[in-house]
Design a protein around this motif. Structure first.
Motif, mmCIF file in Angstrom:
data_model
loop_
_atom_site.group_PDB
_atom_site.id
_atom_site.type_symbol
_atom_site.label_atom_id
_atom_site.label_comp_id
_atom_site.label_asym_id
_atom_site.label_seq_id
_atom_site.Cartn_x
_atom_site.Cartn_y
_atom_site.Cartn_z
ATOM 1 N N LYS A 191 34.758 -42.426 12.425
ATOM 2 C CA LYS A 191 34.385 -43.007 11.128
ATOM 3 C C LYS A 191 33.180 -42.295 10.530
ATOM 4 O O LYS A 191 33.125 -42.034 9.325
ATOM 5 C CB LYS A 191 34.101 -44.503 11.294
ATOM 6 N N LEU A 205 39.520 -49.395 11.294
ATOM 7 C CA LEU A 205 39.301 -48.107 10.641
ATOM 8 C C LEU A 205 39.653 -48.194 9.160
ATOM 9 O O LEU A 205 40.537 -48.961 8.765
ATOM 10 C CB LEU A 205 40.183 -47.033 11.281
ATOM 11 N N LEU A 212 41.746 -42.957 7.550
ATOM 12 C CA LEU A 212 41.499 -42.353 8.854
ATOM 13 C C LEU A 212 42.532 -42.779 9.896
ATOM 14 O O LEU A 212 42.453 -42.354 11.045
ATOM 15 C CB LEU A 212 40.096 -42.693 9.360
#
Length: 210
Positions: A121, A149, A153
């Motif tokens: 992240k 997330l 991503l």
């Protein structure tokens, strides 16, 4: 797309064929399951690099994969060689990967996977969160983690549910290639184990508080 089972020229032909068939909105990658030697990997990738294929973990070890990337100039998807959050960070620093496939058993368990996800992240690295065949329980586990997330991503989903061995009573449904946690998700992983198909108890492990 599985490759690596034949000769290098066969893998080149397969990758070319698949890349030319792939539609703009489709995502495909080619996985030799760590089966290429360094020289074969360099030869194959160099022959198809103009097609911009994504290659997953071409060689057995991290150093071999790093050599291939440095010789070809094409970052890859790393899989089993990411054996810790430290290795993940090293791969980013070395410019080896553009996608990481995080297998919890390889990375070091759920907590280590979460640490690697935290790095992903921060560094903006797309990841797949998965493991070896764990069926409905594993699907629930990786889904829970993937939901922490940002969507951009989350690279992909590997659906481990096997109807012939229903380890959980109501596996999380995969609909049109997507999976979401239900609003009424229960405690823990959110799924109920189907104890009727389990065999006799093997062991009881008590957590240590020392």
């Amino acid at each position: 797309m599985k490759v690596g089972a034949g000769e290098a020229h066969q893998d080149i032909a397969t990758i070319r064929m698949v890349q030319e068939m792939t539609l703009p909105h489709e995502r495909v990658w080619h996985d030799p399951n760590r089966g290429w030697l360094v020289d074969d990997a360099i030869r194959i990738i160099s022959a198809v690099r103009h097609l911009s294929p994504m290659i997953e973990n071409p060689c057995e070890g991290y150093e071999e994969c790093r050599t291939v990337v440095r010789r070809t100039g094409i970052p890859i998807m790393l899989d089993e060689v990411i054996d810790s959050p430290r290795r993940f960070l090293e791969a980013v620093k070395d410019g080896v990967l553009d996608v990481a496939s995080l297998k919890t058993s390889c990375v070091g368990g759920i907590e280590a996977t979460r640490q690697a996800m935290g790095l992903a992240k921060i560094l903006g690295v797309p990841v797949r969160i998965e493991d070896f065949h764990g069926k409905g329980i594993l699907l629930a586990c990786v889904t829970q983690m993937a939901h922490t997330l940002p969507p951009n991503l989350v690279f992909g989903l590997y659906n481990y549910v096997n109807d012939e061995s229903p380890l959980v009573k109501k596996p999380l449904p995969v609909i049109a290639g997507e999976i979401r946690l239900p609003d009424d998700c229960g405690p823990g992983l959110g799924v109920e184990v189907n104890e009727a198909i389990l065999k006799d108890l093997v062991a009881v492990i008590k957590a240590s508080h020392t």
